[in-house]
Design a protein around this motif. Structure first.
Motif, mmCIF file in Angstrom:
data_model
loop_
_atom_site.group_PDB
_atom_site.id
_atom_site.type_symbol
_atom_site.label_atom_id
_atom_site.label_comp_id
_atom_site.label_asym_id
_atom_site.label_seq_id
_atom_site.Cartn_x
_atom_site.Cartn_y
_atom_site.Cartn_z
ATOM 1 N N ILE A 185 1.364 -1.632 -0.135
ATOM 2 C CA ILE A 185 0.336 0.535 0.122
ATOM 3 C C ILE A 185 0.633 1.026 0.194
ATOM 4 N N LEU A 186 1.846 1.502 0.586
ATOM 5 C CA LEU A 186 3.031 2.415 0.913
ATOM 6 C C LEU A 186 3.705 3.034 -0.539
ATOM 7 N N LEU A 187 4.503 1.129 -1.120
ATOM 8 C CA LEU A 187 4.686 1.443 -2.272
ATOM 9 C C LEU A 187 4.137 2.055 -3.042
ATOM 10 N N LEU A 188 2.593 1.386 -3.403
ATOM 11 C CA LEU A 188 1.445 1.946 -5.028
ATOM 12 C C LEU A 188 1.065 3.701 -3.551
ATOM 13 N N ALA A 189 1.141 3.847 -3.135
ATOM 14 C CA ALA A 189 0.777 5.355 -2.136
ATOM 15 C C ALA A 189 1.688 6.459 -3.439
ATOM 16 N N ASP A 190 3.303 6.244 -3.023
ATOM 17 C CA ASP A 190 4.608 6.812 -3.602
ATOM 18 C C ASP A 190 4.650 6.449 -5.045
ATOM 19 N N ALA A 191 4.329 5.690 -5.914
ATOM 20 C CA ALA A 191 4.085 5.639 -7.003
ATOM 21 C C ALA A 191 3.778 6.621 -8.293
ATOM 22 N N LYS A 192 3.781 6.781 -8.848
ATOM 23 C CA LYS A 192 4.378 8.098 -9.855
ATOM 24 C C LYS A 192 3.812 7.844 -11.878
ATOM 25 N N THR A 193 4.150 6.421 -11.359
ATOM 26 C CA THR A 193 4.045 5.992 -12.654
ATOM 27 C C THR A 193 3.332 4.551 -12.585
ATOM 28 N N HIS A 194 2.617 4.027 -13.865
ATOM 29 C CA HIS A 194 2.248 2.776 -14.074
ATOM 30 C C HIS A 194 3.674 1.322 -14.030
ATOM 31 N N GLY A 195 4.610 1.927 -14.472
ATOM 32 C CA GLY A 195 5.777 1.038 -14.171
ATOM 33 C C GLY A 195 6.657 1.234 -12.606
ATOM 34 N N ALA A 196 5.831 1.743 -11.940
ATOM 35 C CA ALA A 196 6.532 1.482 -10.569
ATOM 36 C C ALA A 196 5.608 1.066 -9.851
ATOM 37 N N MET A 197 4.139 1.026 -10.205
ATOM 38 C CA MET A 197 2.554 0.449 -10.053
ATOM 39 C C MET A 197 3.569 -0.859 -9.919
ATOM 40 N N PHE A 198 4.220 -1.797 -11.190
ATOM 41 C CA PHE A 198 3.979 -3.305 -11.592
ATOM 42 C C PHE A 198 5.436 -2.916 -10.477
ATOM 43 N N VAL A 199 6.745 -2.509 -10.145
ATOM 44 C CA VAL A 199 7.118 -3.108 -9.725
ATOM 45 C C VAL A 199 6.580 -3.511 -8.380
ATOM 46 N N ALA A 200 6.529 -3.021 -7.405
ATOM 47 C CA ALA A 200 5.600 -2.894 -6.429
ATOM 48 C C ALA A 200 4.571 -3.796 -6.490
ATOM 49 N N THR A 201 4.486 -4.345 -8.108
ATOM 50 C CA THR A 201 2.175 -5.798 -7.489
ATOM 51 C C THR A 201 2.907 -6.598 -8.202
ATOM 52 N N HIS A 202 3.945 -6.769 -9.335
ATOM 53 C CA HIS A 202 3.906 -7.160 -9.992
ATOM 54 C C HIS A 202 2.963 -7.678 -11.103
ATOM 55 N N GLY A 203 2.161 -6.580 -11.149
ATOM 56 C CA GLY A 203 1.247 -6.712 -11.692
ATOM 57 C C GLY A 203 -0.222 -7.017 -11.905
ATOM 58 N N ASP A 204 -0.830 -5.855 -11.538
ATOM 59 C CA ASP A 204 -2.618 -6.175 -10.175
ATOM 60 C C ASP A 204 -3.494 -4.917 -11.470
ATOM 61 N N HIS A 205 -4.700 -4.714 -11.216
ATOM 62 C CA HIS A 205 -5.239 -4.170 -11.653
ATOM 63 C C HIS A 205 -5.481 -2.559 -10.788
ATOM 64 N N LEU A 206 -6.051 -1.886 -12.313
ATOM 65 C CA LEU A 206 -6.570 -0.354 -11.334
ATOM 66 C C LEU A 206 -7.477 -0.537 -10.315
ATOM 67 N N THR A 207 -8.057 -1.138 -9.654
ATOM 68 C CA THR A 207 -9.897 -1.079 -9.241
ATOM 69 C C THR A 207 -9.554 -2.448 -7.887
ATOM 70 N N SER A 208 -8.520 -2.453 -7.198
ATOM 71 C CA SER A 208 -8.219 -3.996 -6.588
ATOM 72 C C SER A 208 -8.273 -2.962 -5.053
ATOM 73 N N ASP A 209 -8.373 -3.531 -3.963
ATOM 74 C CA ASP A 209 -8.498 -2.739 -2.682
ATOM 75 C C ASP A 209 -7.395 -1.906 -2.220
ATOM 76 N N ASP A 210 -6.149 -3.025 -2.940
ATOM 77 C CA ASP A 210 -4.574 -2.491 -2.786
ATOM 78 C C ASP A 210 -4.411 -0.989 -3.170
ATOM 79 N N PHE A 211 -5.057 -1.148 -4.129
ATOM 80 C CA PHE A 211 -5.283 0.942 -4.867
ATOM 81 C C PHE A 211 -5.967 0.920 -4.604
ATOM 82 N N PHE A 212 -6.625 1.457 -4.118
ATOM 83 C CA PHE A 212 -7.491 2.332 -3.654
ATOM 84 C C PHE A 212 -7.607 3.204 -1.714
ATOM 85 N N MET A 213 -6.762 2.092 -1.658
ATOM 86 C CA MET A 213 -5.863 1.768 -0.061
ATOM 87 C C MET A 213 -5.363 3.485 -0.034
#
Length: 272
Positions: A185-213
């Motif tokens: 959750i903290l890594l996603l909060a700091d992520a500024k790009t979809h690439g950074a989000m991929f590093v944190a989750t290794h591929g997850d959708h933008l409607t997941s609980d973690d993204f909303f958190m």
């Protein structure tokens, strides 16, 4: 634009949509509509050339006025020349007819769902990414190169300059964080790009609980910063609490802006 809009993503989630970010700079291969624009642009240029030629013959200005653009796109008859472009030869019909759309969807592999875009010639292949003819060819080329280099080396030549190695598909790596964890959750909060989000989750959708958190974390950071307090990881909310609060704010936002398409039924769905 709007792909990470919290209100939009919350509505999509309530409606049952799962939104995945696409790979950057690949729309020419992966997006269906991009396939339509090739035939559209080609026919537009053909029609434009006809329009210009006809206006030159009629001693009319060749300035591209807005209505001339419509003539090239949708077809019709030019009122100042004898030119007539039938609907079947219009740029829109060539690019976006039912047949053209079905053809574009099939090339991408969206309908029928074949994922055909993965076999596009513009997609980079790596040794070991599939068991097919392309991999067999790559293996054969690698063996031929190895044999040629070995033969030249035995004859006394410095054959290292001719040595080549096929790039092999790297082993799959796991995500750097676990689902529903505070670290993710903290890594996603700091992520500024979809690439950074991929590093944190290794591929997850933008409607997941973690993204909303993660959106809730950023909202609370701003709220706490306004009170002059430093934000700490201990302040990360529980998953159920964060999603509920986000849906509550969405409901209040929609209720206060009925012109944006809110309905009583939709608000009941958000509450649920």
């Amino acid at each position: 634009p709007g792909r990470t809009c919290q209100e939009l993503l919350a509505i999509l989630r309530e409606l049952g949509f799962i939104l995945f970010p696409g790979v950057p700079n690949t729309t020419a291969v992966t997006q269906e509509t991009d396939r339509n624009y090739g035939p559209f642009k080609t026919q537009f240029r053909i029609n434009l050339e006809k329009v210009v030629d006809a206006r030159i013959v009629a001693c009319e200005s060749t300035s591209l006025q807005p209505w001339l653009v419509g003539l090239c796109v949708f077809g019709g008859k030019c009122p100042k020349t004898t030119l007539e472009i039938p609907l079947s030869m219009s740029a829109f019909e060539k690019g976006f007819s039912v047949e053209a759309c079905l053809k574009a969807w099939a090339k991408v592999g969206a309908a029928p769902l074949t994922r055909a875009c993965l076999s596009d010639k513009n997609v980079r292949r790596e040794l070991g990414d599939a068991d097919d003819d392309s991999n067999s060819l790559m293996i054969g080329l690698q063996q031929a190169n190895d044999n040629a280099v070995a033969l030249l080396s035995r004859r006394g030549y410095n054959a290292s300059h001719f040595a080549a190695k096929m790039k092999r598909l790297p082993k799959k790596t796991s995500a750097v964080t676990e689902p529903h964890s505070k670290e993710r959750i903290l890594l996603l909060a700091d992520a500024k790009t979809h690439g950074a989000m991929f590093v944190a989750t290794h591929g997850d959708h933008l409607t997941s609980d973690d993204f909303f958190m993660s959106c809730e974390v950023n909202r609370r950071k701003k709220e706490i910063a306004g009170q002059g307090v430093d934000y700490t990881p201990e302040m990360v909310p529980d998953t159920s609490q964060g999603v509920t609060e986000g849906q509550g704010r969405l409901r209040r936002s929609l209720a206060g802006n009925p012109g944006e398409g809110a309905s009583a039924a939709h608000l009941r769905e958000v509450d649920r």
